[in-house]
Each structure stands twice: as structure tokens, then as C-alpha cells.
Design a protein around this motif. Structure first.
Motif, short mmCIF file in Angstrom:
data_model
loop_
_atom_site.label_atom_id
_atom_site.label_comp_id
_atom_site.label_asym_id
_atom_site.label_seq_id
_atom_site.Cartn_x
_atom_site.Cartn_y
_atom_site.Cartn_z
N MET A 1 126.61 36.24 -50.67
CA MET A 1 127.60 35.25 -51.03
C MET A 1 127.15 33.89 -50.52
O MET A 1 126.49 33.79 -49.50
CB MET A 1 128.95 35.62 -50.49
CG MET A 1 129.49 36.92 -51.01
SD MET A 1 131.23 36.99 -50.71
CE MET A 1 131.70 37.93 -52.12
N GLY A 4 127.92 32.86 -46.79
CA GLY A 4 127.40 33.68 -45.72
C GLY A 4 128.18 34.96 -45.46
O GLY A 4 127.75 35.81 -44.69
N ARG A 5 129.34 35.11 -46.07
CA ARG A 5 130.11 36.34 -45.89
C ARG A 5 129.56 37.43 -46.79
O ARG A 5 129.04 37.17 -47.85
CB ARG A 5 131.58 36.11 -46.20
CG ARG A 5 132.26 35.22 -45.19
CD ARG A 5 133.71 35.08 -45.49
NE ARG A 5 133.82 34.40 -46.79
CZ ARG A 5 134.90 34.32 -47.51
NH1 ARG A 5 136.00 34.88 -47.09
NH2 ARG A 5 134.91 33.69 -48.66
N ARG A 6 129.70 38.65 -46.36
CA ARG A 6 129.23 39.78 -47.15
C ARG A 6 130.41 40.42 -47.87
O ARG A 6 131.51 40.51 -47.33
CB ARG A 6 128.56 40.80 -46.24
CG ARG A 6 127.32 40.20 -45.56
CD ARG A 6 126.72 41.18 -44.64
NE ARG A 6 125.84 42.03 -45.43
CZ ARG A 6 125.11 42.99 -44.93
NH1 ARG A 6 125.17 43.26 -43.67
NH2 ARG A 6 124.34 43.70 -45.71
N ARG A 7 130.14 40.87 -49.06
CA ARG A 7 131.16 41.56 -49.86
C ARG A 7 131.35 42.97 -49.30
O ARG A 7 130.41 43.64 -48.94
CB ARG A 7 130.67 41.63 -51.31
CG ARG A 7 131.61 42.34 -52.23
CD ARG A 7 131.09 42.32 -53.65
NE ARG A 7 130.03 43.25 -53.92
CZ ARG A 7 130.20 44.56 -54.18
NH1 ARG A 7 131.40 45.08 -54.17
NH2 ARG A 7 129.18 45.33 -54.43
N ARG A 8 132.57 43.41 -49.24
CA ARG A 8 132.86 44.78 -48.79
C ARG A 8 132.66 45.74 -49.96
O ARG A 8 132.95 45.41 -51.10
CB ARG A 8 134.30 44.88 -48.30
CG ARG A 8 134.53 44.08 -47.05
CD ARG A 8 135.53 44.79 -46.17
NE ARG A 8 135.82 44.04 -44.98
CZ ARG A 8 135.23 44.28 -43.83
NH1 ARG A 8 134.33 45.22 -43.72
NH2 ARG A 8 135.55 43.58 -42.77
N ARG A 14 131.18 53.07 -51.52
CA ARG A 14 130.95 53.63 -50.19
C ARG A 14 130.57 55.11 -50.28
O ARG A 14 129.65 55.57 -49.60
CB ARG A 14 132.20 53.45 -49.33
CG ARG A 14 131.90 53.17 -47.89
CD ARG A 14 133.10 52.81 -47.04
NE ARG A 14 133.76 51.60 -47.51
CZ ARG A 14 135.02 51.53 -47.90
NH1 ARG A 14 135.79 52.58 -47.86
NH2 ARG A 14 135.53 50.40 -48.33
N TRP A 17 127.04 55.29 -51.70
CA TRP A 17 126.06 54.88 -50.69
C TRP A 17 125.86 55.99 -49.67
O TRP A 17 124.74 56.32 -49.31
CB TRP A 17 126.52 53.59 -50.01
CG TRP A 17 125.57 53.13 -48.95
CD1 TRP A 17 125.76 53.16 -47.61
CD2 TRP A 17 124.27 52.58 -49.15
NE1 TRP A 17 124.66 52.68 -46.96
CE2 TRP A 17 123.72 52.32 -47.89
CE3 TRP A 17 123.51 52.30 -50.28
CZ2 TRP A 17 122.46 51.77 -47.72
CZ3 TRP A 17 122.26 51.75 -50.11
CH2 TRP A 17 121.74 51.50 -48.84
#
Length: 179
Positions: A1, A4-8, A14, A17
């Protein structure tokens, strides 16, 4: 992003993954590595996820090719550059799930009849809020694994940004059987 934030990850991502990372073995164990940290038991995969076998597993057991294959790297590049013709387009925007399912089935049957090799299906990206995915964007790949679609489809993959990106799919159509 960009900020700097990451997407959940979504719950489905999940689970996927976790399932994939369980199949990975380290290349080498280093001497400084201790025992792996205890892992919480992952949630059971949803029943609507399709379990697939690798191509090698399928052929080793003497079976035919797997039901759906992704496009090859070279083919994806040719399509993105415009060197591979897209022989049909279907836009599912604004349709209900039932209407979209029927339209997709009719479209793929017609594509097979006219011997089209590659078609583009536009599902739309869906929800506008962060982490929200569209119903058709989620459902169309699932439908392509259903028995009524398997005789029509070789494989599919998310389209290049020039053709709609995550809101569209390239679908490789099977050749119709000669009589």
C-alpha cells in the motif's frame, strides 16, 4: 500500500495461505535454528474450496490432465502485449448471480461452438470498501470448477490490468469434440 500499511488477509486467503505453507519444506536447516514455534491449529478449510492435485500427481497415477490449468507465462505475456487475440468478451456487471451463471454458461458454450480459444469475462472488482470483494468476482472462479463448466473450460486466470485486472478473467475454452 502507498502509505506503508499492509492489507490484512481475508479468512479465505488466510486458510489458503496456511494450507500452502504447510506443503513447503525448508531447503536447509541451519544449526542456529531451534525447534519451530508451536502453531495454532488452522481452521478447517471451507467446504466450497476446490482441492486440486498437481499435474505431476495426476499423470503419475495414469489419469488424464487436471480439470483446470492456469495460463502459461508466455501466453499471459502475449495476451498482455496484444499479440494473442481475445475472441470474445462477456460483461457480467449488473447481473444477479443466477443471471450471471446462466449467461456465462451460454457464452462459453457459444465460444466452444465457434471454436474460440481465449475469451475475457468481466466480473467487476466488487465492493468499494477495503477488504470487500465482489460476489461475482468470488463466484465465477468457483463456477468454472463445477461439472457443467468443466467440459467447456481448460483453465482461467486473472486478466492483465489492461483488460480489467482483478475484475476480469481470461478463460481458455476447450475444443469441441469431433464426431
Amino acid at each position: 500500500m502507498a502509505d506503508g500499511r499492509r492489507r490484512r488477509l481475508s479468512p479465505e486467503e488466510r486458510v489458503l495461505w496456511t494450507t500452502i505453507t504447510k506443503t513447503i519444506a525448508p531447503l536447509q536447516k541451519s544449526a542456529s535454528e531451534g525447534p519451530p514455534p508451536p502453531a495454532d491449529s488452522p481452521p478447517a478449510p471451507p467446504s466450497n474450496l476446490v482441492q486440486t492435485k498437481s499435474v505431476a500427481q495426476t499423470f503419475r497415477k495414469g489419469g488424464g490432465p487436471p480439470a483446470l490449468l492456469p495460463l502459461g507465462r508466455r501466453e499471459r505475456a502475449r495476451i498482455a502485449r496484444g499479440n494473442h487475440r481475445i475472441e470474445g468478451r462477456l460483461d457480467l456487471h449488473g447481473l444477479t448471480q443466477s443471471e450471471a451463471h446462466n449467461a456465462l454458461l451460454r457464452f462459453l458454450r457459444a465460444a466452444m461452438e465457434r471454436e474460440a480459444r481465449l475469451v475475457l469475462v468481466i466480473t467487476g472488482k466488487g465492493g468499494r470498501r477495503a477488504g470487500e470483494s465482489g460476489v461475482l468476482k468470488t463466484q465465477v472462479p468457483r463456477w468454472l470448477s463445477l461439472p457443467e463448466f468443466r467440459p467447456l473450460v481448460i483453465g482461467f486466470e486473472i486478466a492483465h490490468a489492461a483488460h480489467g485486472g482483478e475484475g476480469a478473467l481470461y478463460i481458455r475454452v476447450r475444443r469441441k469434440k469431433r464426431e
